[in-house]
Design a protein around this motif. Structure first.
Motif, PDB file in Angstrom:
ATOM      1  N   GLY A  32       0.781  -1.225   0.000  1.00  0.00           N
ATOM      2  CA  GLY A  32       0.000   0.000   0.000  1.00  0.00           C
ATOM      3  C   GLY A  32       0.812   1.273   0.000  1.00  0.00           C
ATOM      4  N   THR A  33       2.107   1.172  -0.350  1.00  0.00           N
ATOM      5  CA  THR A  33       2.992   2.340  -0.361  1.00  0.00           C
ATOM      6  C   THR A  33       3.456   2.625  -1.782  1.00  0.00           C
ATOM      7  OG1 THR A  33       3.804   1.878   1.868  1.00  0.00           O
ATOM      8  CG2 THR A  33       5.158   3.306   0.508  1.00  0.00           C
ATOM      9  N   VAL A  34       3.515   3.897  -2.142  1.00  0.00           N
ATOM     10  CA  VAL A  34       3.991   4.309  -3.464  1.00  0.00           C
ATOM     11  C   VAL A  34       5.338   5.008  -3.323  1.00  0.00           C
ATOM     12  CG1 VAL A  34       3.540   5.696  -5.519  1.00  0.00           C
ATOM     13  CG2 VAL A  34       1.635   4.599  -4.321  1.00  0.00           C
ATOM     14  N   LEU A  35       6.346   4.472  -4.025  1.00  0.00           N
ATOM     15  CA  LEU A  35       7.637   5.136  -4.128  1.00  0.00           C
ATOM     16  C   LEU A  35       7.706   5.824  -5.485  1.00  0.00           C
ATOM     17  CD1 LEU A  35      10.576   5.721  -3.173  1.00  0.00           C
ATOM     18  CD2 LEU A  35      11.238   3.628  -4.383  1.00  0.00           C
ATOM     19  N   GLY A  36       7.809   7.141  -5.484  1.00  0.00           N
ATOM     20  CA  GLY A  36       7.978   7.894  -6.719  1.00  0.00           C
ATOM     21  C   GLY A  36       9.457   8.025  -7.045  1.00  0.00           C
ATOM     22  N   ILE A  37       9.811   7.792  -8.303  1.00  0.00           N
ATOM     23  CA  ILE A  37      11.202   7.937  -8.742  1.00  0.00           C
ATOM     24  C   ILE A  37      11.253   9.026  -9.803  1.00  0.00           C
ATOM     25  CG2 ILE A  37      13.187   6.801  -9.792  1.00  0.00           C
ATOM     26  CD1 ILE A  37      12.266   4.202  -8.604  1.00  0.00           C
ATOM     27  N   VAL A  38      12.064  10.046  -9.555  1.00  0.00           N
ATOM     28  CA  VAL A  38      12.192  11.165 -10.481  1.00  0.00           C
ATOM     29  C   VAL A  38      13.656  11.337 -10.876  1.00  0.00           C
ATOM     30  CG1 VAL A  38      10.189  12.358  -9.517  1.00  0.00           C
ATOM     31  CG2 VAL A  38      12.466  12.868  -8.633  1.00  0.00           C
ATOM     32  N   GLY A  39      13.853  12.044 -11.981  1.00  0.00           N
ATOM     33  CA  GLY A  39      15.209  12.302 -12.459  1.00  0.00           C
ATOM     34  C   GLY A  39      15.174  12.560 -13.951  1.00  0.00           C
ATOM     35  N   GLU A  40      16.234  13.149 -14.458  1.00  0.00           N
ATOM     36  CA  GLU A  40      16.308  13.488 -15.874  1.00  0.00           C
ATOM     37  C   GLU A  40      16.414  12.235 -16.733  1.00  0.00           C
ATOM     38  OE1 GLU A  40      21.132  14.270 -15.852  1.00  0.00           O
ATOM     39  OE2 GLU A  40      19.735  15.897 -15.446  1.00  0.00           O
ATOM     40  N   SER A  41      16.182  12.376 -18.037  1.00  0.00           N
ATOM     41  CA  SER A  41      16.340  11.269 -18.974  1.00  0.00           C
ATOM     42  C   SER A  41      17.774  10.755 -18.916  1.00  0.00           C
ATOM     43  CB  SER A  41      16.008  11.724 -20.401  1.00  0.00           C
ATOM     44  OG  SER A  41      14.664  12.126 -20.496  1.00  0.00           O
ATOM     45  N   GLY A  42      17.913   9.423 -18.911  1.00  0.00           N
ATOM     46  CA  GLY A  42      19.233   8.828 -18.851  1.00  0.00           C
ATOM     47  C   GLY A  42      19.771   8.635 -17.449  1.00  0.00           C
ATOM     48  N   SER A  43      18.938   8.913 -16.447  1.00  0.00           N
ATOM     49  CA  SER A  43      19.413   8.787 -15.069  1.00  0.00           C
ATOM     50  C   SER A  43      19.359   7.351 -14.556  1.00  0.00           C
ATOM     51  CB  SER A  43      18.608   9.697 -14.139  1.00  0.00           C
ATOM     52  OG  SER A  43      17.233   9.342 -14.160  1.00  0.00           O
ATOM     53  N   GLY A  44      18.746   6.451 -15.332  1.00  0.00           N
ATOM     54  CA  GLY A  44      18.711   5.043 -14.949  1.00  0.00           C
ATOM     55  C   GLY A  44      17.369   4.557 -14.441  1.00  0.00           C
ATOM     56  N   LYS A  45      16.325   5.394 -14.522  1.00  0.00           N
ATOM     57  CA  LYS A  45      15.012   5.033 -13.966  1.00  0.00           C
ATOM     58  C   LYS A  45      14.421   3.800 -14.650  1.00  0.00           C
ATOM     59  CE  LYS A  45      13.009   8.947 -14.885  1.00  0.00           C
ATOM     60  NZ  LYS A  45      14.086   9.499 -15.738  1.00  0.00           N
ATOM     61  N   THR A  46      14.414   3.799 -15.974  1.00  0.00           N
ATOM     62  CA  THR A  46      13.813   2.685 -16.704  1.00  0.00           C
ATOM     63  C   THR A  46      14.640   1.417 -16.563  1.00  0.00           C
ATOM     64  OG1 THR A  46      12.674   4.113 -18.296  1.00  0.00           O
ATOM     65  CG2 THR A  46      13.118   1.864 -18.984  1.00  0.00           C
ATOM     66  N   MET A  47      15.953   1.521 -16.533  1.00  0.00           N
ATOM     67  CA  MET A  47      16.800   0.345 -16.317  1.00  0.00           C
ATOM     68  C   MET A  47      16.522  -0.260 -14.945  1.00  0.00           C
ATOM     69  SD  MET A  47      18.546  -0.287 -19.012  1.00  0.00           S
ATOM     70  CE  MET A  47      19.909  -1.325 -18.505  1.00  0.00           C
ATOM     71  N   GLY A  54      12.832  -8.250 -13.841  1.00  0.00           N
ATOM     72  CA  GLY A  54      13.609  -9.424 -14.225  1.00  0.00           C
ATOM     73  C   GLY A  54      13.876  -9.523 -15.704  1.00  0.00           C
ATOM     74  N   LEU A  55      14.030  -8.384 -16.373  1.00  0.00           N
ATOM     75  CA  LEU A  55      14.222  -8.369 -17.824  1.00  0.00           C
ATOM     76  C   LEU A  55      15.684  -8.260 -18.243  1.00  0.00           C
ATOM     77  CD1 LEU A  55      11.305  -5.953 -18.803  1.00  0.00           C
ATOM     78  CD2 LEU A  55      11.341  -8.444 -18.988  1.00  0.00           C
ATOM     79  N   LEU A  56      16.595  -8.193 -17.286  1.00  0.00           N
ATOM     80  CA  LEU A  56      17.990  -7.908 -17.632  1.00  0.00           C
ATOM     81  C   LEU A  56      18.960  -9.051 -17.358  1.00  0.00           C
ATOM     82  CD1 LEU A  56      18.297  -4.256 -16.242  1.00  0.00           C
ATOM     83  CD2 LEU A  56      17.803  -4.959 -18.590  1.00  0.00           C
ATOM     84  N   GLN A  57      18.759  -9.814 -16.299  1.00  0.00           N
ATOM     85  CA  GLN A  57      19.810 -10.709 -15.843  1.00  0.00           C
ATOM     86  C   GLN A  57      20.097 -11.880 -16.778  1.00  0.00           C
ATOM     87  OE1 GLN A  57      16.906 -10.253 -14.338  1.00  0.00           O
ATOM     88  NE2 GLN A  57      16.168 -12.054 -13.264  1.00  0.00           N
TER      89      GLN A  57
END
Length: 266
Positions: A32-47, A54-57
């Protein structure tokens, strides 16, 4: 105390042995908790979101170290088959562009029925009825008509709420929303955020909400993490970070945002 459903511990991500794109990220999210992640493009948010999903390993060009625990299970250590089972069951996702998230040759009902039958032991008829109920729960009009429609005939706002319905089909413990309002106009942004808040309060998943829009984060998040160059440079309760930022980059983000000349309030 609410149960911790997602824990990211000392996460590092590198591509082709270059400089890490995500560096030593750690946080935990409760039910029931929301963590918001902000930052400029290329900051690593989508990665970061891809790692949680589990799309990377299992990609040879990507090195991922650390731990990503969903309900106590480290998804970086399990097989691709186990991951496939967890996605949709324990981890749901609302993607950035709803117009490209659906196969244009398959009706919306087909998408919903396929998802439900993949994760539940139910008949096609039961899946159809459940799909109707899911769309009604998202306050979508004429659900029977939507089930029989193709994505090209529906608005971005409707598709995004349909995606949210599919993401919550199996009541996952964790919901990843990566820039879910980017492609929407103001009205549809508000409608989608209403539904995410409803999901948060009724279903109580732990939610990771990524957005460039500080007003979106201020409205819905309980905590916020500010990312720059692959690192979290500031993290805390939403009111604390937005009202009394400590890091210079956070201050730059807050001063640079334009909200009709008004300050973002939590």
């Amino acid at each position: 105390m609410e149960k911790t459903v997602l824990s990211v511990e000392n996460l590092w991500i590198s591509i082709r042995q270059d400089k890490p794109v995500v560096q030593d990220i750690s946080f935990a999210i409760c039910q029931g908790t929301v963590l918001g992640i902000v930052g400029e493009s290329g900051s690593g948010k989508t990665m970061l979101c891809k790692a949680i999903l589990g799309l990377l390993q299992h990609q040879s060009s990507v090195a991922v170290t650390g731990r990503v625990l969903v309900n106590g299970k480290d998804i970086l250590k399990i097989s691709a088959r186990e991951l496939q089972s967890m996605r949709g069951n324990e981890i749901g996702v609302i993607m950035q562009n709803p117009m490209t998230a659906f196969n244009p040759l398959i009706k919306i009902g087909g998408h919903i029925i396929e998802t439900l039958m993949a994760h539940r032991t139910i008949s096609k008829q039961e899946a159809y009825a459940t799909g109707i109920a899911m769309l009604k729960k998202m306050n979508l009009p004429r659900p029977e008509e939507i089930m029989n429609s193709y994505s090209c005939s529906l608005s971005g706002g409707m598709l995004q709420r349909i995606m949210a319905a599919i993401a919550m089909a199996s009541s996952p413990a964790v919901l990843i929303a990566d820039e879910p309002t980017t492609a929407l106009d103001v009205k549809n942004q508000a409608l989608l955020l209403d539904e995410i808040e409803k999901i948060k309060n009724e279903e109580k998943p732990g939610i990771v909400l990524v957005s460039h829009d500080l007003a979106v984060i201020a409205r819905i998040a309980d905590e916020v993490a500010v990312m720059k160059a692959g690192k979290i440079v500031e993290q805390g309760q939403i009111y604390q970070v937005f009202e009394e930022p400590v890091h210079s980059y956070t201050k730059e983000l807050l001063s640079a945002r334009l909200m009709g000349g008004r300050r973002v309030r939590c």
